[in-house]
Design a protein around this motif. Structure first.
Motif, PDB file in Angstrom:
ATOM      1  N   LEU A   1      18.444  -1.951  -3.558  1.00 45.30           N
ATOM      2  CA  LEU A   1      18.021  -2.979  -2.607  1.00 45.30           C
ATOM      3  C   LEU A   1      18.455  -2.559  -1.201  1.00 45.30           C
ATOM      4  CD1 LEU A   1      19.267  -6.011  -4.709  1.00 45.30           C
ATOM      5  CD2 LEU A   1      16.869  -5.466  -4.298  1.00 45.30           C
ATOM      6  N   THR A   2      17.539  -2.629  -0.232  1.00 50.14           N
ATOM      7  CA  THR A   2      17.875  -2.252   1.133  1.00 50.14           C
ATOM      8  C   THR A   2      18.613  -3.395   1.829  1.00 50.14           C
ATOM      9  OG1 THR A   2      15.728  -3.015   1.956  1.00 50.14           O
ATOM     10  CG2 THR A   2      15.927  -0.693   1.372  1.00 50.14           C
ATOM     11  N   VAL A   3      19.466  -3.026   2.786  1.00 50.16           N
ATOM     12  CA  VAL A   3      20.222  -4.029   3.540  1.00 50.16           C
ATOM     13  C   VAL A   3      19.311  -4.737   4.528  1.00 50.16           C
ATOM     14  CG1 VAL A   3      22.135  -4.361   5.158  1.00 50.16           C
ATOM     15  CG2 VAL A   3      22.393  -2.813   3.207  1.00 50.16           C
ATOM     16  N   LYS A   4      18.498  -3.949   5.258  1.00 48.51           N
ATOM     17  CA  LYS A   4      17.482  -4.542   6.130  1.00 48.51           C
ATOM     18  C   LYS A   4      16.199  -4.663   5.329  1.00 48.51           C
ATOM     19  CE  LYS A   4      19.081  -3.019  10.700  1.00 48.51           C
ATOM     20  NZ  LYS A   4      19.144  -4.364  11.302  1.00 48.51           N
ATOM     21  N   ASN A   5      15.612  -5.841   5.300  1.00 48.92           N
ATOM     22  CA  ASN A   5      14.421  -6.077   4.490  1.00 48.92           C
ATOM     23  C   ASN A   5      13.296  -6.621   5.388  1.00 48.92           C
ATOM     24  OD1 ASN A   5      12.861  -6.302   2.121  1.00 48.92           O
ATOM     25  ND2 ASN A   5      13.477  -8.425   1.820  1.00 48.92           N
ATOM     26  N   PRO A   6      12.318  -5.787   5.764  1.00 49.79           N
ATOM     27  CA  PRO A   6      12.082  -4.420   5.288  1.00 49.79           C
ATOM     28  C   PRO A   6      12.911  -3.381   6.033  1.00 49.79           C
ATOM     29  CG  PRO A   6      10.361  -5.045   6.811  1.00 49.79           C
ATOM     30  CD  PRO A   6      11.234  -6.268   6.657  1.00 49.79           C
ATOM     31  N   THR A   7      12.960  -2.198   5.447  1.00 46.03           N
ATOM     32  CA  THR A   7      13.569  -1.022   6.069  1.00 46.03           C
ATOM     33  C   THR A   7      12.466  -0.029   6.395  1.00 46.03           C
ATOM     34  OG1 THR A   7      15.765  -1.233   5.090  1.00 46.03           O
ATOM     35  CG2 THR A   7      15.030   0.986   5.599  1.00 46.03           C
ATOM     36  N   ILE A   8      12.524   0.564   7.590  1.00 46.15           N
ATOM     37  CA  ILE A   8      11.468   1.458   8.059  1.00 46.15           C
ATOM     38  C   ILE A   8      11.887   2.912   7.856  1.00 46.15           C
ATOM     39  CG2 ILE A   8       9.983   2.057  10.013  1.00 46.15           C
ATOM     40  CD1 ILE A   8       9.785  -0.858   9.054  1.00 46.15           C
ATOM     41  N   ILE A   9      10.996   3.705   7.213  1.00 48.04           N
ATOM     42  CA  ILE A   9      11.213   5.142   7.055  1.00 48.04           C
ATOM     43  C   ILE A   9       9.886   5.851   7.297  1.00 48.04           C
ATOM     44  CG2 ILE A   9      13.063   4.770   5.368  1.00 48.04           C
ATOM     45  CD1 ILE A   9      11.114   5.829   3.211  1.00 48.04           C
ATOM     46  N   PRO A  10       9.874   7.187   7.470  1.00 47.03           N
ATOM     47  CA  PRO A  10       8.612   7.915   7.635  1.00 47.03           C
ATOM     48  C   PRO A  10       7.711   7.773   6.418  1.00 47.03           C
ATOM     49  CG  PRO A  10      10.461   9.263   8.335  1.00 47.03           C
ATOM     50  CD  PRO A  10      11.046   8.059   7.654  1.00 47.03           C
ATOM     51  N   ALA A  11       6.408   7.793   6.659  1.00 43.35           N
ATOM     52  CA  ALA A  11       5.440   7.677   5.567  1.00 43.35           C
ATOM     53  C   ALA A  11       5.175   9.012   4.899  1.00 43.35           C
ATOM     54  CB  ALA A  11       4.132   7.095   6.102  1.00 43.35           C
ATOM     55  N   SER A  12       5.491  10.129   5.583  1.00 47.64           N
ATOM     56  CA  SER A  12       5.263  11.451   5.007  1.00 47.64           C
ATOM     57  C   SER A  12       6.455  12.330   5.302  1.00 47.64           C
ATOM     58  CB  SER A  12       3.989  12.081   5.584  1.00 47.64           C
ATOM     59  OG  SER A  12       4.228  12.596   6.871  1.00 47.64           O
ATOM     60  N   LEU A  13       6.432  13.540   4.748  1.00 49.80           N
ATOM     61  CA  LEU A  13       7.521  14.480   4.955  1.00 49.80           C
ATOM     62  C   LEU A  13       7.294  15.368   6.167  1.00 49.80           C
ATOM     63  CD1 LEU A  13       8.298  15.516   1.264  1.00 49.80           C
ATOM     64  CD2 LEU A  13       9.203  13.629   2.625  1.00 49.80           C
ATOM     65  N   ASP A  14       6.214  15.123   6.904  1.00 47.43           N
ATOM     66  CA  ASP A  14       5.922  15.877   8.124  1.00 47.43           C
ATOM     67  C   ASP A  14       6.326  15.036   9.328  1.00 47.43           C
ATOM     68  OD1 ASP A  14       4.994  17.337  10.217  1.00 47.43           O
ATOM     69  OD2 ASP A  14       2.914  17.439   9.557  1.00 47.43           O
ATOM     70  N   PRO A  15       7.411  15.415  10.012  1.00 46.57           N
ATOM     71  CA  PRO A  15       7.879  14.596  11.144  1.00 46.57           C
ATOM     72  C   PRO A  15       6.825  14.433  12.227  1.00 46.57           C
ATOM     73  CG  PRO A  15       9.504  16.265  10.543  1.00 46.57           C
ATOM     74  CD  PRO A  15       8.252  16.593   9.787  1.00 46.57           C
ATOM     75  N   ALA A  16       5.872  15.379  12.309  1.00 50.53           N
ATOM     76  CA  ALA A  16       4.856  15.316  13.363  1.00 50.53           C
ATOM     77  C   ALA A  16       3.861  14.181  13.128  1.00 50.53           C
ATOM     78  CB  ALA A  16       4.116  16.646  13.453  1.00 50.53           C
ATOM     79  N   ASP A  17       3.766  13.693  11.900  1.00 50.97           N
ATOM     80  CA  ASP A  17       2.810  12.622  11.596  1.00 50.97           C
ATOM     81  C   ASP A  17       3.096  11.355  12.397  1.00 50.97           C
ATOM     82  OD1 ASP A  17       1.443  14.180   9.888  1.00 50.97           O
ATOM     83  OD2 ASP A  17       2.059  13.172   8.040  1.00 50.97           O
ATOM     84  N   GLY A  18       4.353  10.990  12.456  1.00 57.31           N
ATOM     85  CA  GLY A  18       4.734   9.791  13.190  1.00 57.31           C
ATOM     86  C   GLY A  18       4.406   8.495  12.482  1.00 57.31           C
ATOM     87  N   GLU A  19       3.766   8.580  11.327  1.00 53.74           N
ATOM     88  CA  GLU A  19       3.398   7.368  10.586  1.00 53.74           C
ATOM     89  C   GLU A  19       4.620   6.839   9.834  1.00 53.74           C
ATOM     90  OE1 GLU A  19       0.185   5.856   7.205  1.00 53.74           O
ATOM     91  OE2 GLU A  19       0.074   7.909   8.003  1.00 53.74           O
ATOM     92  N   LEU A  20       4.776   5.504   9.844  1.00 53.53           N
ATOM     93  CA  LEU A  20       5.929   4.882   9.212  1.00 53.53           C
ATOM     94  C   LEU A  20       5.495   3.977   8.072  1.00 53.53           C
ATOM     95  CD1 LEU A  20       7.879   3.878  12.461  1.00 53.53           C
ATOM     96  CD2 LEU A  20       8.248   5.909  11.040  1.00 53.53           C
ATOM     97  N   ARG A  21       6.413   3.678   7.190  1.00 56.44           N
ATOM     98  CA  ARG A  21       6.148   2.706   6.126  1.00 56.44           C
ATOM     99  C   ARG A  21       7.366   1.830   5.926  1.00 56.44           C
ATOM    100  NH1 ARG A  21       6.940   4.995   0.070  1.00 56.44           N
ATOM    101  NH2 ARG A  21       8.413   6.682   0.477  1.00 56.44           N
ATOM    102  N   GLN A  22       7.149   0.713   5.251  1.00 57.70           N
ATOM    103  CA  GLN A  22       8.204  -0.260   5.017  1.00 57.70           C
ATOM    104  C   GLN A  22       8.675  -0.210   3.567  1.00 57.70           C
ATOM    105  OE1 GLN A  22       6.633  -4.105   6.093  1.00 57.70           O
ATOM    106  NE2 GLN A  22       6.982  -3.771   8.277  1.00 57.70           N
ATOM    107  N   LEU A  23       9.989  -0.216   3.395  1.00 59.96           N
ATOM    108  CA  LEU A  23      10.578  -0.422   2.082  1.00 59.96           C
ATOM    109  C   LEU A  23      10.946  -1.898   1.975  1.00 59.96           C
ATOM    110  CD1 LEU A  23      13.006   2.639   1.772  1.00 59.96           C
ATOM    111  CD2 LEU A  23      10.581   2.497   1.185  1.00 59.96           C
ATOM    112  N   VAL A  24      10.412  -2.556   0.952  1.00 58.89           N
ATOM    113  CA  VAL A  24      10.616  -3.999   0.788  1.00 58.89           C
ATOM    114  C   VAL A  24      11.328  -4.250  -0.540  1.00 58.89           C
ATOM    115  CG1 VAL A  24       9.486  -6.245   0.649  1.00 58.89           C
ATOM    116  CG2 VAL A  24       8.534  -4.464   2.130  1.00 58.89           C
TER     117      VAL A  24
END
Length: 346
Positions: free
Chosen positions: A117-140
């Motif tokens: 369980l994440t402490v911040k709900n949602p928690t934001i992390i990258p959506a892909s393993l390529d840092p250049a993408d810049g796309e993010l996703r939420q862990l809920v």
């Protein structure tokens, strides 16, 4: 968790024989300090524990015992449910927060079941393993509908552990000769999470491990373990395994790989493991204190000198974290990413 899978036994039979050294144990530090002299002594104690062990226990830490007990009780009720009920909140590739066990993952290494369980709900992390993408996703977080008390207990506990972690971070900063709040800004949008662990009694304790030998990738880990115990730490002095005996109401603290990099190897993230018990179930609750997803982890300028040049290349924490999460669901073609991948070869 069901009957023992023959594949588990076959894999476990190839493990090295287990051994550990009986010892006085890792340092026990009293955080109840009010005077300047006491604070300086406390900082020195923290520094010595981080350097010599990478682990220590703390008492008089300020976390109410009732808060801890509420979460422990709620976690025990969750794990006591039938498998089909727990699996209603199972993790998956789209959202790696939730429940899993060794039967779900076919993981023959660890004898346990878990709820992340994440402490911040949602928690934001990258959506892909390529840092250049810049796309993010939420862990809920996935909350069991039939146990509303779990969420309330978790959120109360998380607030207290966050405060304790920031206090420890300030003490560690001071112990490295840094400004007290030098590391605090890295945690403004932190990606910390809490893991509820349940280790059922194991019928093959001579062959299995609760958790295999590993190092934590976090900045700090704050662990609550019950009276059963089972945690062992690899001694930096002689390489032997040292049992961490449970201390009532204490928390066990260990230096994570992020702090190792920040300190430029002044402090080291140390290997540890969990032994199983053939008769008693065991519960533990680690709090993994992680920085924000955009933080670049690298040796701190203040700790890099001509005599001690930077030992690591910078890496993005969010990408590192996303890699760890994704590797639970698919073969990425490489071993799990470690800080040694960023070590600068001399």
């Amino acid at each position: 968790m069901g009957d023992v899978d023959p594949a588990f036994i076959q894999a476990a039979e190839h493990r090295p024989k287990l051994s550990f050294t009986e010892a006085q144990g890792i340092p026990l530090i009293d955080l109840n300090s009010s005077s300047y002299a006491a604070t300086k002594d406390l900082v020195d104690e923290i520094g010595a524990a981080c350097k010599n062990w990478g682990f220590f226990q703390v008492i008089n830490h300020g976390v109410p015992l009732e808060t801890r007990r509420k979460l422990e009780a709620a976690a025990a009720r969750f794990f006591a449910q039938p498998p089909e009920e727990k699996r209603k909140v199972s993790r998956d590739e789209a959202n790696p927060q939730g429940y899993y066990d060794t039967e779900l993952t076919k993981n023959v290494r660890d004898w346990k079941e878990v709820l992340d369980l994440t402490v911040k709900n949602p928690t934001i992390i990258p959506a892909s393993l390529d840092p250049a993408d810049g796309e993010l996703r939420q862990l809920v977080n996935r909350w069991p509908e039939n146990l509303p008390e779990l969420r309330e207990a978790f959120e109360e506990y998380a607030r207290e552990l966050e405060k304790l972690s920031h206090k420890l971070l300030r003490l560690i900063s001071l112990s490295l000769g840094l400004q007290e709040n030098r590391l605090s800004g890295f945690f403004n949008d932190h990606t910390s999470f809490i893991r509820l662990n349940h280790y059922p009694p194991c019928p093959i304790p001579h062959l299995a491990l609760g958790v295999g030998s590993h190092k934590d990738s976090s900045a700090l880990t704050v662990l609550a373990q019950d009276e059963v115990g089972g945690l062992e730490v690899k001694s930096k002095a002689d390489g032997e395994w040292v049992r961490v005996w449970p201390t009532p109401e204490a928390f066990i603290i260990n230096v994570g790989s992020i702090t190792q990099v920040w300190s430029n190897d002044e402090y080291e993230s140390v290997e540890h493991r969990v032994m199983v018990n053939s008769e008693k179930e065991r519960f533990s609750i680690p709090f993994f204190f992680n920085p924000g997803h955009s933080v670049m982890v690298e040796p701190l300028n203040e700790l890099v000198t001509e005599q001690s040049p930077a030992k690591y290349r910078p890496y993005n924490w969010g990408t590192f974290f996303a890699n760890r999460k994704l590797s639970n669901f698919k073969n990425l073609g490489v071993n799990n990413v470690q800080i040694d991948h960023f070590r600068i070869q001399e």
